[in-house]
Design an enzyme around this catalytic site. Structure first.
Site, PDB file in Angstrom:
ATOM      1  N   GLY A  70       1.028  -1.163   0.054  1.00 26.64           N
ATOM      2  CA  GLY A  70      -0.082   0.012  -0.046  1.00 26.64           C
ATOM      3  C   GLY A  70       0.848   1.034   0.003  1.00 26.64           C
ATOM      4  N   SER A 199      -3.256  -3.374  -0.840  1.00 30.34           N
ATOM      5  CA  SER A 199      -2.165  -4.029  -0.267  1.00 30.34           C
ATOM      6  C   SER A 199      -2.814  -5.370   0.285  1.00 30.34           C
ATOM      7  CB  SER A 199      -1.844  -3.284   1.002  1.00 30.34           C
ATOM      8  OG  SER A 199      -0.795  -3.887   1.581  1.00 30.34           O
ATOM      9  N   THR A 237      13.062  -8.316 -10.346  1.00 27.53           N
ATOM     10  CA  THR A 237      12.206  -9.396 -10.380  1.00 27.53           C
ATOM     11  C   THR A 237      10.991  -9.755  -9.608  1.00 27.53           C
ATOM     12  OG1 THR A 237      14.401 -10.422 -11.016  1.00 27.53           O
ATOM     13  CG2 THR A 237      12.621 -12.153 -10.417  1.00 27.53           C
ATOM     14  N   CYS A 324       1.314   3.074  12.969  1.00 28.81           N
ATOM     15  CA  CYS A 324       2.448   4.094  12.562  1.00 28.81           C
ATOM     16  C   CYS A 324       2.427   5.139  13.654  1.00 28.81           C
ATOM     17  CB  CYS A 324       2.224   4.973  11.218  1.00 28.81           C
ATOM     18  SG  CYS A 324       1.642   3.851  10.125  1.00 28.81           S
TER      19      CYS A 324
END
Ligand SMILES: *Cc1c(COP(=O)(O)O)cnc(C)c1O
Length: 395
Positions: A70, A199, A237, A324
């Site tokens: 996200g 996400s 990749t 957070c």
């Protein structure tokens, strides 16, 4: 008993996602960019996953870019729209005060680069008003970014109405749909969305993988230079297992969404009613316009951090504000944005449920949260002042 009530921070992987991923590490491990047939099998697995994600969003598979999650999708969307705006002489961006930090911190960075950012206020019900979005769009606005579901209070934003306004005014519209995917129907066509972030680990997929929907014709400025993966838009990749697991998890979440909603709704209502019975308490965010997995309360006179520690001792994993914000002593910017005073915003609790939450777990929450709140209040000098009438109650 262990009750995991922190699903807005991350979810456990579903059996379907895990089963889809396992062969990717030991069988489908060839590099999708290799020309041999083993490599082409890996490339096919990625394309099948891309078609699944596209179909669930009502998009075309060419419009799906796989990312690391996200945060990257939000950064990629905002920085690309800003770069396009700058080329067209448009340097105004409109967003809201309660976005995820992946959006807010990117906007801070753009402000330092000379962009003019307007953050719309959020109302007490935790909803953005489309009329206010319309009124704030200027001739030099290059992007509107409004999240689809808030990660702290779970309120569902009128994304379709905001998208229609942006389309009419010919302004790009990005939505952070990380908390919406698998929870509410998403249709990039009907909702006039140009950029949309996802996400996997928020809908029972693996961590470290996400997607950005980019409407055809919207130019991207790559964040990562190197190989030609993702049609030259993101080098490196591919995370084959992550991408395949994300598609399986999203497919399952969308397929079971209504059934999960029907089962969780009464549990959510019971939790809200039970916690509302605690005096001097307020539910954060509108009661009905929220995802069924979110319950968020402010309890006056206590500290969210102490509440979390005591609940942890009872085997309850919950959160106060966003992952957070926790770890710092600042109150949640989301609760401040909906008008909660600092003192009150500190005493918040987010219980986020999932399709794995049981009725017995909700009973356990209702049995343990109220006494812990009462215990903390009884120890709190702030609460004593409130009870003596030395300070007025705010809730
Ligand atoms: C979790 C979250 C993000 C960040 O997603 P990651 O995959 O953890 O980088 C962004 N926006 C919202 C609303 C979120 O809940």
């Amino acid at each position: 008993m262990f009750v995991y009530a922190d699903n807005a921070a991350t979810t456990r992987m579903s059996d379907a996602a895990l089963a889809a991923m396992l062969p990717c590490w030991q069988e489908l491990y060839a590099n999708p960019s290799s020309l041999h047939s083993a490599g082409q099998k890996s490339a096919e697995a990625i394309e099948t996953a891309r078609q699944t994600v596209a179909r669930l969003l009502h998009a075309d598979s060419k419009e799906i870019l796989f990312t690391s999650g996200g945060s990257e999708s939000d950064n990629q969307a905002l920085l690309s729209a800003a770069a396009l705006g700058a080329r067209q002489g448009k340097r105004h961006i409109l967003s809201t005060a309660f976005e995820h930090h992946a959006v807010l911190h990117t906007l801070k960075k753009l402000e330092k680069q000379g962009f003019d950012v307007t953050l719309l206020p959020v109302h007490e019900d935790g909803l953005v008003r489309p009329s206010e979005v319309a009124a704030a769009i200027r001739p030099d606005t290059c992007l509107v970014s409004v999240m689809a579901v808030n990660n702290e209070i779970g309120t569902i934003q009128p994304v379709g109405e905001i998208g229609a306004i942006c389309r009419e005014k010919k302004v790009l519209f990005h939505t952070d749909a990380v908390q919406a995917a698998g929870h509410v129907p998403l249709d990039v066509e009907a909702m006039c969305i140009d950029l949309l972030s996802l996400s996997a680990h928020k809908f029972h997929g693996p961590k470290g993988v996400g997607a950005l929907y980019v409407r055809r014709g919207v130019p991207l400025t790559p964040l990562i230079e190197g190989g030609a993966q993702e049609r030259g838009r993101r080098a490196g990749t591919e995370n084959i297992a992550g991408i395949v697991g994300m598609a399986a998890a999203l497919e399952e979440s969308c397929r079971t969404r209504e059934e999960v909603h029907r089962r969780l709704y009464p549990l959510q209502q019971r939790l809200i009613d039970g916690l509302s019975a605690i005096p001097h308490t307020a539910l954060n965010g509108d009661r009905s316009r929220r995802v069924v997995t979110n319950v968020n309360f402010c309890f006056e006179g206590i500290e969210g951090e102490s509440l979390l520690l005591l609940l942890d001792q009872k085997g309850i994993a919950a959160s106060s504000g966003s992952a957070c914000t926790s770890g710092s002593l600042d109150p949640s910017h989301v609760l401040l944005a909906i008008g909660r005073p600092h003192e009150v915003a500190h005493g918040s609790l987010r219980l986020s449920l999932s399709r794995y939450t049981t009725a017995a777990e909700v009973d356990y929450l209702l049995e343990h949260v109220p006494p812990v709140v009462a215990y903390l209040r009884q120890m709190s000098p702030v609460w004593k002042d409130l009870e003596r009438g030395a300070k007025p109650h705010l809730l």
